[in-house]
Design a protein around this motif. Structure first.
Motif, PDB file in Angstrom:
ATOM      1  N   TYR A  86      -5.992  79.745 102.259  1.00 50.18           N
ATOM      2  CA  TYR A  86      -4.998  78.788 101.665  1.00 50.18           C
ATOM      3  C   TYR A  86      -3.559  79.554 101.465  1.00 50.18           C
ATOM      4  N   CYS A 110      -8.148  74.786 107.710  1.00 57.15           N
ATOM      5  CA  CYS A 110      -6.602  75.032 107.707  1.00 57.15           C
ATOM      6  C   CYS A 110      -5.694  75.229 108.783  1.00 57.15           C
ATOM      7  N   CYS A 137      -4.183  72.627 102.349  1.00 57.62           N
ATOM      8  CA  CYS A 137      -4.488  73.962 102.112  1.00 57.62           C
ATOM      9  C   CYS A 137      -3.534  74.700 101.830  1.00 57.62           C
TER      10      CYS A 137
END
Length: 154
Positions: A86, A110, A137
């Motif tokens: 993230y 992601c 994300c």
């Protein structure tokens, strides 16, 4: 011979012999695959000089062979689940000319877009990911977690 006549002298002789054997025969046999130097060299040819390189879930040995400043998101982040991905997504989306070096297990969910294989090292496939990362994300991440490392020529 030293062991039977002078046992105390045998230890330095044995240690010296092992040092010579290791230095001249074993250490040179440690090739680029085992050290990571070949992989990093190949990977760096795929990163443009004007791109900022970041490492996700990297192997520390890679740091020895880098020829430019880099960014990472901390050590042992696997303890935090997907948070490193993230944070890397937020960093990647924050500016142009950024690229992430990511192992296969960190690509989903992601970083699957714009991923190209960089090579194989440490029994893992590695990918270079150029933006954008998945927006959901990036919203969960914090680009300020990026740690910048300056390059110091040897």
């Amino acid at each position: 011979v030293a062991w039977r006549r002078r046992p105390l002298a045998a230890w330095p002789v044995a240690l010296g012999s092992l040092t010579v054997v290791f230095s001249y025969f074993i250490a040179p046999a440690m090739n680029a695959e085992r050290s990571g130097s070949g992989f990093v060299g190949q990977m760096l040819t795929q990163v443009k000089p004007d791109e900022e390189l970041a490492l996700v879930a990297y192997k520390e040995q890679f740091l020895l062979y880098l020829d430019r400043p880099t960014v990472n998101f901390g050590h042992r982040r696997w303890l935090e689940g997907p948070q490193e991905s993230y944070d890397a997504s937020a960093w990647l989306n924050a500016a142009p000319n950024r690229v992430l070096l990511v192992p296969t297990d960190q690509l989903k969910p992601c970083l699957t877009q714009n991923a190209t294989q960089a090579g194989r090292s440490s029994d893992e496939d590695w990918y270079l990911v150029r933006g954008p990362a998945a927006a959901d994300c990036a919203q969960k991440g914090d680009a300020r977690r990026a740690i910048h490392y300056a390059y110091k020529p040897r």
